[in-house]
Write an enzyme that holds these catalytic residues in place. Structure first.
Site, PDB file in Angstrom:
ATOM      1  N   THR A 138       0.826  -1.226   0.000  1.00 22.73           N
ATOM      2  CA  THR A 138       0.000   0.000   0.000  1.00 22.73           C
ATOM      3  C   THR A 138       0.858   1.274   0.000  1.00 22.73           C
ATOM      4  OG1 THR A 138      -0.057  -0.137   2.412  1.00 22.73           O
ATOM      5  CG2 THR A 138      -1.948  -1.067   1.219  1.00 22.73           C
ATOM      6  N   GLY A 139       2.177   1.123   0.076  1.00 23.20           N
ATOM      7  CA  GLY A 139       3.063   2.289   0.154  1.00 23.20           C
ATOM      8  C   GLY A 139       3.447   2.799  -1.231  1.00 23.20           C
ATOM      9  N   VAL A 153       6.411   2.892  -2.720  1.00 26.92           N
ATOM     10  CA  VAL A 153       7.268   1.970  -3.479  1.00 26.92           C
ATOM     11  C   VAL A 153       6.510   0.678  -3.795  1.00 26.92           C
ATOM     12  CG1 VAL A 153       9.394   0.609  -3.424  1.00 26.92           C
ATOM     13  CG2 VAL A 153       9.400   2.928  -2.491  1.00 26.92           C
ATOM     14  N   ARG A 188      21.621  -4.506   3.430  1.00 25.54           N
ATOM     15  CA  ARG A 188      22.521  -4.090   2.332  1.00 25.54           C
ATOM     16  C   ARG A 188      23.993  -4.301   2.627  1.00 25.54           C
ATOM     17  NH1 ARG A 188      19.525   1.585   1.459  1.00 25.54           N
ATOM     18  NH2 ARG A 188      17.636   0.787   0.448  1.00 25.54           N
ATOM     19  N   CYS A 241      18.265   4.440  -3.589  1.00 27.00           N
ATOM     20  CA  CYS A 241      17.993   5.048  -4.900  1.00 27.00           C
ATOM     21  C   CYS A 241      19.137   5.930  -5.406  1.00 27.00           C
ATOM     22  CB  CYS A 241      16.704   5.857  -4.851  1.00 27.00           C
ATOM     23  SG  CYS A 241      16.518   6.846  -3.363  1.00 27.00           S
ATOM     24  N   GLN A 290      17.403  15.572  -4.146  1.00 29.47           N
ATOM     25  CA  GLN A 290      16.481  14.437  -4.089  1.00 29.47           C
ATOM     26  C   GLN A 290      15.025  14.861  -3.952  1.00 29.47           C
ATOM     27  OE1 GLN A 290      19.881  11.840  -1.800  1.00 29.47           O
ATOM     28  NE2 GLN A 290      17.809  11.084  -1.563  1.00 29.47           N
ATOM     29  N   LYS A 312      25.348   5.902   3.275  1.00 30.98           N
ATOM     30  CA  LYS A 312      24.839   4.771   2.482  1.00 30.98           C
ATOM     31  C   LYS A 312      25.482   4.825   1.095  1.00 30.98           C
ATOM     32  CE  LYS A 312      20.219   4.422   4.588  1.00 30.98           C
ATOM     33  NZ  LYS A 312      18.813   4.868   4.485  1.00 30.98           N
ATOM     34  N   ARG A 364      17.527  17.593  -0.017  1.00 26.80           N
ATOM     35  CA  ARG A 364      16.121  17.415  -0.431  1.00 26.80           C
ATOM     36  C   ARG A 364      15.661  18.707  -1.104  1.00 26.80           C
ATOM     37  NH1 ARG A 364      14.243  12.632  -0.555  1.00 26.80           N
ATOM     38  NH2 ARG A 364      14.608  12.230   1.645  1.00 26.80           N
ATOM     39  N   HIS A 383      15.406  11.994  -8.769  1.00 30.69           N
ATOM     40  CA  HIS A 383      16.590  12.499  -8.073  1.00 30.69           C
ATOM     41  C   HIS A 383      17.620  12.966  -9.119  1.00 30.69           C
ATOM     42  CE1 HIS A 383      14.924  11.010  -4.459  1.00 30.69           C
ATOM     43  NE2 HIS A 383      15.813  10.116  -4.097  1.00 30.69           N
ATOM     44  N   ASN A 434      13.436   8.082  -8.878  1.00 30.21           N
ATOM     45  CA  ASN A 434      13.859   7.419  -7.641  1.00 30.21           C
ATOM     46  C   ASN A 434      12.940   6.288  -7.220  1.00 30.21           C
ATOM     47  OD1 ASN A 434      12.294   9.956  -7.308  1.00 30.21           O
ATOM     48  ND2 ASN A 434      12.120   9.277  -5.196  1.00 30.21           N
TER      49      ASN A 434
HETATM   50  P1  NAP Z   1       5.324   4.371   2.620  1.00 32.00           P
HETATM   51  O1  NAP Z   1       4.653   5.019   1.468  1.00 32.00           O
HETATM   52  O2  NAP Z   1       5.199   4.980   3.966  1.00 32.00           O
HETATM   53  O3  NAP Z   1       4.800   2.820   2.714  1.00 32.00           O
HETATM   54  C1  NAP Z   1       5.172   1.956   3.753  1.00 32.00           C
HETATM   55  C2  NAP Z   1       4.561   0.600   3.500  1.00 32.00           C
HETATM   56  O4  NAP Z   1       5.024  -0.303   4.491  1.00 32.00           O
HETATM   57  C3  NAP Z   1       3.049   0.582   3.585  1.00 32.00           C
HETATM   58  O5  NAP Z   1       2.512  -0.375   2.709  1.00 32.00           O
HETATM   59  C4  NAP Z   1       2.822   0.148   5.027  1.00 32.00           C
HETATM   60  O6  NAP Z   1       1.564  -0.473   5.241  1.00 32.00           O
HETATM   61  C5  NAP Z   1       3.902  -0.892   5.165  1.00 32.00           C
HETATM   62  N1  NAP Z   1       4.218  -1.148   6.543  1.00 32.00           N
HETATM   63  C6  NAP Z   1       4.682  -0.292   7.477  1.00 32.00           C
HETATM   64  N2  NAP Z   1       4.820  -0.909   8.668  1.00 32.00           N
HETATM   65  C7  NAP Z   1       4.423  -2.185   8.481  1.00 32.00           C
HETATM   66  C8  NAP Z   1       4.323  -3.317   9.334  1.00 32.00           C
HETATM   67  N3  NAP Z   1       4.667  -3.270  10.615  1.00 32.00           N
HETATM   68  N4  NAP Z   1       3.878  -4.474   8.800  1.00 32.00           N
HETATM   69  C9  NAP Z   1       3.531  -4.546   7.508  1.00 32.00           C
HETATM   70  N5  NAP Z   1       3.594  -3.499   6.647  1.00 32.00           N
HETATM   71  C10 NAP Z   1       4.043  -2.337   7.141  1.00 32.00           C
HETATM   72  O7  NAP Z   1       6.871   4.218   2.371  1.00 32.00           O
HETATM   73  P2  NAP Z   1       7.645   4.013   0.988  1.00 32.00           P
HETATM   74  O8  NAP Z   1       8.075   5.332   0.483  1.00 32.00           O
HETATM   75  O9  NAP Z   1       6.867   3.105   0.089  1.00 32.00           O
HETATM   76  O10 NAP Z   1       8.956   3.282   1.504  1.00 32.00           O
HETATM   77  C11 NAP Z   1       8.899   2.033   2.141  1.00 32.00           C
HETATM   78  C12 NAP Z   1      10.298   1.525   2.423  1.00 32.00           C
HETATM   79  O11 NAP Z   1      10.957   1.259   1.176  1.00 32.00           O
HETATM   80  C13 NAP Z   1      11.221   2.537   3.124  1.00 32.00           C
HETATM   81  O12 NAP Z   1      11.058   2.479   4.523  1.00 32.00           O
HETATM   82  C14 NAP Z   1      12.580   2.088   2.699  1.00 32.00           C
HETATM   83  O13 NAP Z   1      13.058   1.043   3.511  1.00 32.00           O
HETATM   84  C15 NAP Z   1      12.317   1.556   1.295  1.00 32.00           C
HETATM   85  N6  NAP Z   1      12.671   2.588   0.287  1.00 32.00           N
HETATM   86  C16 NAP Z   1      13.786   2.387  -0.398  1.00 32.00           C
HETATM   87  C17 NAP Z   1      14.169   3.300  -1.340  1.00 32.00           C
HETATM   88  C18 NAP Z   1      15.449   3.103  -2.048  1.00 32.00           C
HETATM   89  O14 NAP Z   1      16.229   4.021  -2.037  1.00 32.00           O
HETATM   90  N7  NAP Z   1      15.694   1.955  -2.667  1.00 32.00           N
HETATM   91  C19 NAP Z   1      13.421   4.428  -1.603  1.00 32.00           C
HETATM   92  C20 NAP Z   1      12.265   4.619  -0.889  1.00 32.00           C
HETATM   93  C21 NAP Z   1      11.902   3.672   0.049  1.00 32.00           C
HETATM   94  P3  NAP Z   1       0.310   0.374   5.805  1.00 32.00           P
HETATM   95  O15 NAP Z   1      -0.189   1.161   4.631  1.00 32.00           O
HETATM   96  O16 NAP Z   1      -0.605  -0.686   6.240  1.00 32.00           O
HETATM   97  O17 NAP Z   1       0.837   1.244   6.903  1.00 32.00           O
HETATM   98  O1  3JN Z   2      15.141   9.783   0.885  1.00 32.86           O
HETATM   99  C1  3JN Z   2      15.237   9.224  -0.199  1.00 32.86           C
HETATM  100  O2  3JN Z   2      15.201   9.846  -1.271  1.00 32.86           O
HETATM  101  C2  3JN Z   2      15.443   7.749  -0.252  1.00 32.86           C
HETATM  102  C3  3JN Z   2      14.980   7.098   0.992  1.00 32.86           C
HETATM  103  C4  3JN Z   2      15.259   5.858   1.305  1.00 32.86           C
HETATM  104  C5  3JN Z   2      14.868   5.288   2.579  1.00 32.86           C
HETATM  105  C6  3JN Z   2      13.856   5.881   3.324  1.00 32.86           C
HETATM  106  C7  3JN Z   2      13.504   5.357   4.571  1.00 32.86           C
HETATM  107  C8  3JN Z   2      14.164   4.256   5.072  1.00 32.86           C
HETATM  108  C9  3JN Z   2      15.513   4.148   3.080  1.00 32.86           C
HETATM  109  C10 3JN Z   2      16.545   3.473   2.238  1.00 32.86           C
HETATM  110  O3  3JN Z   2      16.157   2.839   1.261  1.00 32.86           O
HETATM  111  O4  3JN Z   2      17.734   3.543   2.538  1.00 32.86           O
HETATM  112  C11 3JN Z   2      15.177   3.657   4.333  1.00 32.86           C
HETATM  113  C12 3JN Z   2      15.856   2.473   4.921  1.00 32.86           C
HETATM  114  O5  3JN Z   2      15.500   1.364   4.551  1.00 32.86           O
HETATM  115  O6  3JN Z   2      16.737   2.653   5.749  1.00 32.86           O
END
Ligand code: NAP
Ligand code: 3JN
Length: 341
Positions: A13-14, A16, A101, A130, A157, A214, A236, A243, A316
């Site tokens: 639902t998030g 990503v 990672r 990203c 970003q 990172k 940001r 980005h 991103n």
């Molecule tokens: P987001 O929009 O806040 O979405 C978070 C998602 O995680 C939602 O589906 C949420 O579900 C779910 N969630 C949170 N806590 C949970 C739990 N305890 N059990 C099950 N599901 C849970 O965040 P986002 O931007 O998509 O980012 C999510 C994560 O992806 C980040 O925290 C980070 O680790 C990673 N990320 C990586 C990159 C990258 O650089 N590769 C970039 C962005 C994000 P609900 O809707 O039910 O709360």
């Molecule tokens: O801020 C951004 O543009 C990228 C964000 C990545 C991010 C956000 C929350 C938690 C991460 C990540 O992928 O490194 C995390 C995390 O998993 O630590």
């Protein structure tokens, strides 16, 4: 008929997770059944996949029974707890968080750069940050041709990197300021509209931020070179998607900008946009929603004999997160590695 797979998306639902589901559909990934997983907060919600509304299920210890591939994007805490549970039940995890990672036993993979690292996976594969992904996609062909000894990068970003709530905050603050109203601060410590914050993730003891470190550690691991010196400043900016990065490199051997353009014009996943005379260079608004990493403003560094400077832009949420994870999954199938043990 080729083999189809049971696929879960954790965090469906998030920001990503939704992009992961869309990318699986767009790339016609062989999904037999999709299992969207999220928290209790999402109970009763559905996720659309191939025209069907699929109920979101609440993540728990039994959620991975019968699942062959799980794409995780629910934060590092969820990944630390549930990725090993999934892997133990025979499911291969591609994890988009920072949880695994830097674990030496876990491959950190960008398909254009180090696909061979997948061969040693034991059930969990990490997707890089990203900002790192788009940079290494552009730098790898130069590294292979001339070596890279030092990288200095400044990022610009988009707010979508912080999730949907930050996208809403930028929109709300922009509307408020245009209407002479007070802005609300919920996500960032300062106003993001019409501003630039040199602060992503938390500050560390060495005065860099975690996002900056990172980039240092992940770049070395993916490029398989601990000798590369990397220094990053991550900022940001009030952009919704995409980005941008100003990247300065010092190469081992001298390389000309023309040779860099030539190398990058045939590099996988890269599109060179570099015609300053026609005001053509990569921009976030053009990269948003696209798969490629765009590179331009390629020039010789006038302050250093073996220096090259460039501007790198990518979406991103796509290449920086969802697309890279789906490409890893495609490679797992192609290389017959979608199995644990
Ligand atoms: P987001 O929009 O806040 O979405 C978070 C998602 O995680 C939602 O589906 C949420 O579900 C779910 N969630 C949170 N806590 C949970 C739990 N305890 N059990 C099950 N599901 C849970 O965040 P986002 O931007 O998509 O980012 C999510 C994560 O992806 C980040 O925290 C980070 O680790 C990673 N990320 C990586 C990159 C990258 O650089 N590769 C970039 C962005 C994000 P609900 O809707 O039910 O709360
Ligand atoms: O801020 C951004 O543009 C990228 C964000 C990545 C991010 C956000 C929350 C938690 C991460 C990540 O992928 O490194 C995390 C995390 O998993 O630590």
């Amino acid at each position: 008929m080729s083999r189809q797979y049971q696929v879960a998306v954790v965090g469906a639902t998030g920001a990503v997770g939704r992009e992961m589901v869309e990318t699986l559909e767009q790339r016609e990934f062989p999904v037999e059944a999709l299992k969207p997983l999220a928290s209790q907060r999402s109970f009763g919600k559905t996720i659309e996949f191939r025209g069907e509304e699929i109920p979101v299920q609440v993540l728990d210890q039994d959620a991975f029974q019968g699942v062959e591939l799980a794409l995780f994007s629910a934060g590092a805490g969820v990944s630390r707890e549930f990725a090993p549970i999934a892997a133990r039940s025979g499911c291969v995890v591609v994890d988009n968080s920072s949880a695994w990672r830097m674990d030496p036993d876990i491959p950190l993979v960008v398909p254009e750069v180090n696909p061979h690292a997948l061969r040693r996976h034991e059930g969990i594969i990490a997707n890089p940050n990203c900002s790192t992904i788009q940079m290494v996609v552009a730098l790898k062909p130069i590294y292979d041709a001339a070596g890279i000894t030092r990288i200095v990068v400044s990022t610009y970003q988009a707010v979508s990197g912080t999730g949907q709530k930050a996208v809403d905050e930028l929109a709300q603050q922009t509307r408020a300021l245009m209407n002479m109203q007070e802005v609300e601060l919920k996500v960032y410590p300062h106003r993001i509209a019409f501003n630039c914050l040199p602060h992503i993730d938390v500050f560390l003891e060495n005065d860099y931020t975690k996002e900056e470190m990172k980039m240092v550690h992940e770049t070395r691991k993916i490029m398989e070179d601990d000798q590369i010196m990397v220094s990053a400043t991550t900022a940001r900016v009030p952009v919704f998607y995409g980005h941008s990065e100003a990247v300065w490199i010092e190469t081992g051997e001298k390389i000309t900008p023309d040779r860099v353009r030539e190398l990058l014009s045939r590099a996988p996943g890269v599109i060179v946009v570099d015609d300053p005379a026609r005001n053509e260079y990569p921009m976030a608004i053009d990269a948003a929603g696209k798969d490629a990493t765009y590179v331009g403003r390629i020039r010789e560094d006038i302050s250093c004999e073996r220096g090259i400077v460039m501007w790198i832009v990518s979406d991103n949420i796509r290449k920086g997160a969802a697309l890279n994870a789906v490409q890893i999954s495609e490679l797992l199938i192609d290389q017959d590695l979608l199995r644990v043990g």
